[in-house]
Design a protein around this motif. Structure first.
Motif, PDB file in Angstrom:
ATOM      1  N   ARG A   1     -14.652   1.204  -4.049  1.00 48.41           N
ATOM      2  CA  ARG A   1     -14.595   0.368  -2.852  1.00 48.41           C
ATOM      3  C   ARG A   1     -15.946   0.320  -2.165  1.00 48.41           C
ATOM      4  NH1 ARG A   1      -9.919   1.951   1.018  1.00 48.41           N
ATOM      5  NH2 ARG A   1     -11.145   3.863   1.071  1.00 48.41           N
ATOM      6  N   GLU A   2     -16.641   1.485  -2.073  1.00 46.79           N
ATOM      7  CA  GLU A   2     -17.939   1.524  -1.411  1.00 46.79           C
ATOM      8  C   GLU A   2     -18.951   0.655  -2.160  1.00 46.79           C
ATOM      9  OE1 GLU A   2     -18.809   5.634  -1.284  1.00 46.79           O
ATOM     10  OE2 GLU A   2     -17.180   6.095   0.124  1.00 46.79           O
ATOM     11  N   ASP A   3     -18.930   0.739  -3.504  1.00 41.00           N
ATOM     12  CA  ASP A   3     -19.839  -0.079  -4.302  1.00 41.00           C
ATOM     13  C   ASP A   3     -19.568  -1.557  -4.090  1.00 41.00           C
ATOM     14  OD1 ASP A   3     -19.895   2.149  -7.194  1.00 41.00           O
ATOM     15  OD2 ASP A   3     -20.971   2.207  -5.275  1.00 41.00           O
ATOM     16  N   ARG A   4     -18.302  -1.915  -4.008  1.00 35.36           N
ATOM     17  CA  ARG A   4     -17.924  -3.310  -3.864  1.00 35.36           C
ATOM     18  C   ARG A   4     -18.352  -3.846  -2.504  1.00 35.36           C
ATOM     19  NH1 ARG A   4     -12.779  -2.763  -4.831  1.00 35.36           N
ATOM     20  NH2 ARG A   4     -12.053  -2.783  -2.690  1.00 35.36           N
ATOM     21  N   GLU A   5     -18.262  -3.003  -1.471  1.00 31.50           N
ATOM     22  CA  GLU A   5     -18.596  -3.451  -0.138  1.00 31.50           C
ATOM     23  C   GLU A   5     -20.098  -3.380   0.131  1.00 31.50           C
ATOM     24  OE1 GLU A   5     -14.427  -2.092   2.017  1.00 31.50           O
ATOM     25  OE2 GLU A   5     -16.263  -0.939   2.307  1.00 31.50           O
ATOM     26  N   GLY A   6     -20.801  -2.566  -0.656  1.00 34.42           N
ATOM     27  CA  GLY A   6     -22.209  -2.351  -0.394  1.00 34.42           C
ATOM     28  C   GLY A   6     -23.109  -3.407  -0.951  1.00 34.42           C
TER      29      GLY A   6
ATOM     30  N   GLU B   1       0.796  -1.231   0.000  1.00 28.53           N
ATOM     31  CA  GLU B   1       0.000   0.000   0.000  1.00 28.53           C
ATOM     32  C   GLU B   1       0.827   1.278   0.000  1.00 28.53           C
ATOM     33  OE1 GLU B   1      -2.964   0.024   3.021  1.00 28.53           O
ATOM     34  OE2 GLU B   1      -4.252  -1.430   1.982  1.00 28.53           O
ATOM     35  N   PRO B   2       2.016   1.329   0.666  1.00 27.85           N
ATOM     36  CA  PRO B   2       2.800   2.570   0.634  1.00 27.85           C
ATOM     37  C   PRO B   2       3.145   3.042  -0.775  1.00 27.85           C
ATOM     38  CG  PRO B   2       3.618   1.141   2.368  1.00 27.85           C
ATOM     39  CD  PRO B   2       2.600   0.334   1.604  1.00 27.85           C
ATOM     40  N   VAL B   3       3.247   2.125  -1.730  1.00 29.14           N
ATOM     41  CA  VAL B   3       3.509   2.530  -3.119  1.00 29.14           C
ATOM     42  C   VAL B   3       2.427   3.496  -3.588  1.00 29.14           C
ATOM     43  CG1 VAL B   3       3.476   1.673  -5.505  1.00 29.14           C
ATOM     44  CG2 VAL B   3       4.845   0.497  -3.762  1.00 29.14           C
ATOM     45  N   VAL B   4       1.184   3.199  -3.235  1.00 30.97           N
ATOM     46  CA  VAL B   4       0.060   4.033  -3.674  1.00 30.97           C
ATOM     47  C   VAL B   4      -0.046   5.289  -2.822  1.00 30.97           C
ATOM     48  CG1 VAL B   4      -2.425   4.089  -4.100  1.00 30.97           C
ATOM     49  CG2 VAL B   4      -1.145   1.957  -4.461  1.00 30.97           C
ATOM     50  N   THR B   5       0.077   5.164  -1.515  1.00 30.21           N
ATOM     51  CA  THR B   5      -0.084   6.338  -0.655  1.00 30.21           C
ATOM     52  C   THR B   5       1.018   7.370  -0.913  1.00 30.21           C
ATOM     53  OG1 THR B   5       1.079   5.194   1.149  1.00 30.21           O
ATOM     54  CG2 THR B   5      -1.317   5.080   1.145  1.00 30.21           C
ATOM     55  N   ARG B   6       2.233   6.907  -1.214  1.00 30.42           N
ATOM     56  CA  ARG B   6       3.305   7.856  -1.553  1.00 30.42           C
ATOM     57  C   ARG B   6       2.994   8.578  -2.860  1.00 30.42           C
ATOM     58  NH1 ARG B   6       7.276   3.662   0.224  1.00 30.42           N
ATOM     59  NH2 ARG B   6       7.337   3.035  -1.967  1.00 30.42           N
ATOM     60  N   ALA B   7       2.459   7.834  -3.832  1.00 31.03           N
ATOM     61  CA  ALA B   7       2.141   8.452  -5.124  1.00 31.03           C
ATOM     62  C   ALA B   7       1.051   9.501  -4.974  1.00 31.03           C
ATOM     63  CB  ALA B   7       1.716   7.372  -6.125  1.00 31.03           C
ATOM     64  N   VAL B   8       0.064   9.230  -4.112  1.00 29.84           N
ATOM     65  CA  VAL B   8      -0.989  10.218  -3.843  1.00 29.84           C
ATOM     66  C   VAL B   8      -0.385  11.455  -3.178  1.00 29.84           C
ATOM     67  CG1 VAL B   8      -3.076  10.686  -2.497  1.00 29.84           C
ATOM     68  CG2 VAL B   8      -2.837   8.501  -3.712  1.00 29.84           C
ATOM     69  N   ALA B   9       0.508  11.236  -2.211  1.00 31.85           N
ATOM     70  CA  ALA B   9       1.135  12.358  -1.506  1.00 31.85           C
ATOM     71  C   ALA B   9       1.975  13.217  -2.443  1.00 31.85           C
ATOM     72  CB  ALA B   9       2.003  11.828  -0.363  1.00 31.85           C
ATOM     73  N   ARG B  10       2.584  12.589  -3.470  1.00 30.56           N
ATOM     74  CA  ARG B  10       3.384  13.348  -4.442  1.00 30.56           C
ATOM     75  C   ARG B  10       2.519  14.045  -5.481  1.00 30.56           C
ATOM     76  NH1 ARG B  10       6.955   8.557  -4.385  1.00 30.56           N
ATOM     77  NH2 ARG B  10       5.779   7.812  -6.198  1.00 30.56           N
ATOM     78  N   GLY B  11       1.232  13.757  -5.480  1.00 33.29           N
ATOM     79  CA  GLY B  11       0.334  14.361  -6.458  1.00 33.29           C
ATOM     80  C   GLY B  11       0.303  13.625  -7.787  1.00 33.29           C
ATOM     81  N   GLU B  12       0.861  12.425  -7.833  1.00 29.46           N
ATOM     82  CA  GLU B  12       0.859  11.646  -9.076  1.00 29.46           C
ATOM     83  C   GLU B  12      -0.453  10.912  -9.302  1.00 29.46           C
ATOM     84  OE1 GLU B  12       4.736   9.677 -10.334  1.00 29.46           O
ATOM     85  OE2 GLU B  12       4.879   9.612  -8.155  1.00 29.46           O
ATOM     86  N   LEU B  13      -1.183  10.650  -8.221  1.00 26.37           N
ATOM     87  CA  LEU B  13      -2.463   9.952  -8.315  1.00 26.37           C
ATOM     88  C   LEU B  13      -3.516  10.776  -7.583  1.00 26.37           C
ATOM     89  CD1 LEU B  13      -1.392   6.257  -7.555  1.00 26.37           C
ATOM     90  CD2 LEU B  13      -1.839   7.291  -9.785  1.00 26.37           C
ATOM     91  N   PRO B  14      -4.792  10.641  -7.989  1.00 24.52           N
ATOM     92  CA  PRO B  14      -5.847  11.426  -7.345  1.00 24.52           C
ATOM     93  C   PRO B  14      -5.981  11.098  -5.866  1.00 24.52           C
ATOM     94  CG  PRO B  14      -6.638  10.425  -9.385  1.00 24.52           C
ATOM     95  CD  PRO B  14      -5.298   9.819  -9.100  1.00 24.52           C
ATOM     96  N   ALA B  15      -6.319  12.107  -5.080  1.00 30.05           N
ATOM     97  CA  ALA B  15      -6.608  11.871  -3.666  1.00 30.05           C
ATOM     98  C   ALA B  15      -7.763  10.885  -3.558  1.00 30.05           C
ATOM     99  CB  ALA B  15      -6.969  13.191  -2.983  1.00 30.05           C
ATOM    100  N   GLY B  16      -7.664   9.977  -2.587  1.00 32.54           N
ATOM    101  CA  GLY B  16      -8.726   8.990  -2.406  1.00 32.54           C
ATOM    102  C   GLY B  16      -8.554   7.740  -3.241  1.00 32.54           C
ATOM    103  N   THR B  17      -7.474   7.651  -4.012  1.00 32.43           N
ATOM    104  CA  THR B  17      -7.225   6.422  -4.767  1.00 32.43           C
ATOM    105  C   THR B  17      -7.156   5.237  -3.804  1.00 32.43           C
ATOM    106  OG1 THR B  17      -6.009   7.578  -6.523  1.00 32.43           O
ATOM    107  CG2 THR B  17      -5.594   5.208  -6.275  1.00 32.43           C
ATOM    108  N   ASP B  18      -7.900   4.192  -4.118  1.00 29.52           N
ATOM    109  CA  ASP B  18      -7.965   3.008  -3.261  1.00 29.52           C
ATOM    110  C   ASP B  18      -6.725   2.144  -3.487  1.00 29.52           C
ATOM    111  OD1 ASP B  18      -8.666   0.773  -1.802  1.00 29.52           O
ATOM    112  OD2 ASP B  18     -10.181   0.078  -3.229  1.00 29.52           O
TER     113      ASP B  18
ATOM    114  N   GLY C   1     -11.077   5.131  -7.335  1.00 25.53           N
ATOM    115  CA  GLY C   1     -11.295   5.941  -6.147  1.00 25.53           C
ATOM    116  C   GLY C   1     -12.132   5.232  -5.112  1.00 25.53           C
ATOM    117  N   PRO C   2     -12.449   5.923  -4.017  1.00 28.02           N
ATOM    118  CA  PRO C   2     -13.190   5.298  -2.915  1.00 28.02           C
ATOM    119  C   PRO C   2     -14.587   4.845  -3.292  1.00 28.02           C
ATOM    120  CG  PRO C   2     -12.940   7.668  -2.569  1.00 28.02           C
ATOM    121  CD  PRO C   2     -12.047   7.296  -3.712  1.00 28.02           C
ATOM    122  N   ALA C   3     -15.196   5.471  -4.314  1.00 30.63           N
ATOM    123  CA  ALA C   3     -16.557   5.056  -4.709  1.00 30.63           C
ATOM    124  C   ALA C   3     -16.561   3.613  -5.169  1.00 30.63           C
ATOM    125  CB  ALA C   3     -17.082   5.970  -5.813  1.00 30.63           C
TER     126      ALA C   3
END
Length: 204
Positions: A199-204, A133-150, A195-197
């Motif tokens: 994940r929400e759809d998948r869990e709902g 997961e840090p691969v994705v969270t770092r990319a979000v923090a650098r602005g390479e991926l949209p905020a909220g990317t799952d 994005g988070p939507a």
């Protein structure tokens, strides 16, 4: 100090038996593997094996889980493209070794009917997703991926073409496939499809 010695011996025996089980899987396959063969290869008596594992299946499950849980190094190249490419190549490489192929054959064919194997498979894959997961969270923090990317959604998207080739289409497992999988996952994430939507759809 006395309590340390049995632990050390136990750890050495466990490692030797795991290595022997893996070697037997590589040489003989799941169907032909026996506790006697594992014990002989490990240089221990079969009663030593049975003291730790109740039967052949529990020994195989434990070995599979141990091997699959081995750390795949989490890359930190400084870019999302570099990290995802390196992660995908590591995944491909783990499946193309003799040990990796033997483990996969046990997990998805020979021992696939065992509930313990299914549980070990789920546990290991969820653990690998968590570690990466840090691969994705770092990319979000650098602005390479949209905020909220799952992170889990992106990493599953990365792995999907590799598993499809491995288990269904039998296409070559190589760096070209790994790089293509990384580009697909990166494009989907940048387009906002992971994005988070989702994940929400998948869990709902």
């Amino acid at each position: 100090m006395e309590s340390d010695r049995p632990v050390g011996r136990g750890a050495k025996v466990r490692a030797a038996v795991h290595a022997a089980t893996l070697a037997e899987l590589v040489d003989k396959g799941y169907a032909a593997l026996t506790v006697d063969g594992v014990a002989q290869r490990a240089g221990v008596h079969k009663t030593t094996v049975y003291r730790r594992w109740k039967d052949r299946e529990s020994l195989i499950v434990d070995t599979v889980a141990e091997h699959m849980a081995m750390d795949i190094p989490v890359p930190d190249t400084g870019t999302a493209e570099g990290d995802l490419g390196a992660l995908a190549r590591s995944l491909v490489q783990s499946f193309t070794t003799p040990a990796g192929q033997a483990i996969l054959a046990a997990m998805f064919t020979g021992a696939a009917h065992l509930p313990e194997i299914a549980e070990a498979r789920r546990h290991v894959f969820h653990d690998r997703l968590r570690r990466a997961e840090p691969v994705v969270t770092r990319a979000v923090a650098r602005g390479e991926l949209p905020a909220g990317t799952d992170p889990a959604g992106l990493l599953k998207t990365l792995a999907a073409p590799i598993y499809l080739s491995l288990l269904i289409t039998a296409d070559p497992l190589d760096d070209a496939l790994a790089d293509r999988a990384a580009r697909i996952a990166l494009a989907a994430a940048r387009a906002g499809a992971l994005g988070p939507a989702v994940r929400e759809d998948r869990e709902g």
